[in-house]
Design a protein around this motif. Sequence first.
Motif, short mmCIF file in Angstrom:
data_model
loop_
_atom_site.label_atom_id
_atom_site.label_comp_id
_atom_site.label_asym_id
_atom_site.label_seq_id
_atom_site.Cartn_x
_atom_site.Cartn_y
_atom_site.Cartn_z
N ALA A 1 31.64 -14.94 -8.97
CA ALA A 1 31.90 -14.79 -7.54
C ALA A 1 32.66 -13.50 -7.26
CB ALA A 1 32.67 -15.99 -7.01
N LEU A 2 33.67 -13.21 -8.07
CA LEU A 2 34.45 -12.00 -7.89
C LEU A 2 33.58 -10.76 -8.11
CD1 LEU A 2 37.21 -10.71 -7.38
CD2 LEU A 2 37.60 -10.81 -9.85
N SER A 3 32.75 -10.78 -9.12
CA SER A 3 31.85 -9.66 -9.39
C SER A 3 30.89 -9.44 -8.23
CB SER A 3 31.05 -9.91 -10.67
OG SER A 3 31.90 -10.10 -11.77
N THR A 4 30.35 -10.50 -7.68
CA THR A 4 29.43 -10.39 -6.56
C THR A 4 30.12 -9.81 -5.33
OG1 THR A 4 28.22 -12.30 -7.41
CG2 THR A 4 27.83 -11.69 -5.12
N ILE A 5 31.34 -10.26 -5.05
CA ILE A 5 32.08 -9.76 -3.90
C ILE A 5 32.42 -8.28 -4.08
CG2 ILE A 5 34.29 -9.92 -2.68
CD1 ILE A 5 34.10 -12.98 -3.18
N VAL A 6 32.84 -7.90 -5.28
CA VAL A 6 33.18 -6.49 -5.55
C VAL A 6 31.93 -5.62 -5.43
CG1 VAL A 6 33.91 -4.90 -7.36
CG2 VAL A 6 35.23 -6.96 -6.91
N LEU A 7 30.81 -6.08 -5.95
CA LEU A 7 29.57 -5.31 -5.87
C LEU A 7 29.13 -5.15 -4.42
CD1 LEU A 7 27.21 -3.96 -7.38
CD2 LEU A 7 26.09 -6.19 -7.37
N ALA A 8 29.20 -6.21 -3.64
CA ALA A 8 28.81 -6.12 -2.23
C ALA A 8 29.75 -5.20 -1.45
CB ALA A 8 28.81 -7.51 -1.60
N ALA A 9 31.05 -5.30 -1.70
CA ALA A 9 32.02 -4.44 -1.02
C ALA A 9 31.81 -2.98 -1.41
CB ALA A 9 33.44 -4.88 -1.35
N SER A 10 31.54 -2.73 -2.66
CA SER A 10 31.29 -1.36 -3.11
C SER A 10 30.06 -0.77 -2.44
CB SER A 10 31.10 -1.32 -4.63
OG SER A 10 32.20 -1.84 -5.28
N THR A 11 29.03 -1.57 -2.31
CA THR A 11 27.80 -1.12 -1.67
C THR A 11 28.06 -0.77 -0.21
OG1 THR A 11 26.52 -2.53 -3.15
CG2 THR A 11 25.42 -1.74 -1.17
N VAL A 12 28.79 -1.62 0.50
CA VAL A 12 29.09 -1.37 1.91
C VAL A 12 29.95 -0.12 2.06
CG1 VAL A 12 30.33 -2.28 3.92
CG2 VAL A 12 28.81 -3.76 2.62
N VAL A 13 30.96 0.01 1.22
CA VAL A 13 31.85 1.18 1.29
C VAL A 13 31.08 2.45 0.99
CG1 VAL A 13 33.80 2.30 0.15
CG2 VAL A 13 33.98 -0.08 0.86
N SER A 14 30.22 2.44 -0.02
CA SER A 14 29.46 3.65 -0.36
C SER A 14 28.47 4.01 0.74
CB SER A 14 28.74 3.47 -1.69
OG SER A 14 27.70 2.53 -1.58
N TYR A 15 28.04 3.05 1.52
CA TYR A 15 27.12 3.32 2.60
C TYR A 15 27.82 4.04 3.75
CZ TYR A 15 23.54 2.57 6.15
OH TYR A 15 22.61 2.76 7.12
N TYR A 16 29.06 3.67 4.04
CA TYR A 16 29.76 4.21 5.20
C TYR A 16 30.63 5.43 4.91
CZ TYR A 16 28.13 0.33 7.99
OH TYR A 16 27.34 -0.55 8.66
N ILE A 17 31.01 5.66 3.67
CA ILE A 17 31.84 6.83 3.35
C ILE A 17 30.93 8.00 3.02
CG2 ILE A 17 33.46 7.77 1.67
CD1 ILE A 17 34.80 5.11 1.54
N SER A 18 31.21 9.12 3.67
CA SER A 18 30.36 10.29 3.44
C SER A 18 30.74 10.97 2.13
CB SER A 18 30.51 11.28 4.60
OG SER A 18 31.85 11.72 4.69
N GLY A 19 29.78 11.61 1.53
CA GLY A 19 29.99 12.31 0.27
C GLY A 19 28.66 12.68 -0.35
N PRO A 20 28.69 13.25 -1.53
CA PRO A 20 27.45 13.68 -2.17
C PRO A 20 26.53 12.51 -2.57
CG PRO A 20 29.32 14.01 -3.64
CD PRO A 20 29.87 13.59 -2.32
N HIS A 21 27.05 11.32 -2.61
CA HIS A 21 26.24 10.16 -2.99
C HIS A 21 25.34 9.68 -1.84
CE1 HIS A 21 29.72 8.52 -0.93
NE2 HIS A 21 28.97 7.47 -0.62
N GLN A 22 25.51 10.21 -0.64
CA GLN A 22 24.74 9.74 0.51
C GLN A 22 23.24 9.98 0.34
OE1 GLN A 22 25.44 7.94 3.30
NE2 GLN A 22 27.39 7.56 2.27
N ALA A 23 22.87 11.01 -0.38
CA ALA A 23 21.43 11.25 -0.62
C ALA A 23 20.81 10.09 -1.39
CB ALA A 23 21.26 12.55 -1.38
N TYR A 24 21.58 9.46 -2.27
CA TYR A 24 21.06 8.35 -3.06
C TYR A 24 21.14 7.03 -2.29
CZ TYR A 24 21.61 11.79 -6.73
OH TYR A 24 21.53 12.91 -7.48
N VAL A 25 22.10 6.94 -1.40
CA VAL A 25 22.28 5.69 -0.65
C VAL A 25 21.17 5.52 0.38
CG1 VAL A 25 23.78 4.49 0.99
CG2 VAL A 25 24.78 5.67 -0.97
N HIS A 26 20.80 6.61 1.05
CA HIS A 26 19.77 6.53 2.07
C HIS A 26 18.42 6.61 1.41
CE1 HIS A 26 22.45 6.57 5.47
NE2 HIS A 26 23.12 7.53 4.90
#
Length: 71
Positions: A46-71
Amino acid sequence: NKSIPMDSDSLVLWRRPFTTLEYFFRELLILISTGLQRLLAYRLLALSTIVLAASTVVSYYISGPHQAYVH
């Protein structure tokens, strides 16, 4: 507390609204309790799933060089 035997077909919202709602809320509490017990049994998953989901949401909304891979 005397229990009245009743046919399951007569236990409908329009015939016995209070009894039906009482049984609904009792069952809801049982299901929530069972779900929480299972969640506690698999804490790491459960903790791993919550951390993975939170990381995905954060990486989607925070700008940076990873945005090319997120979109």
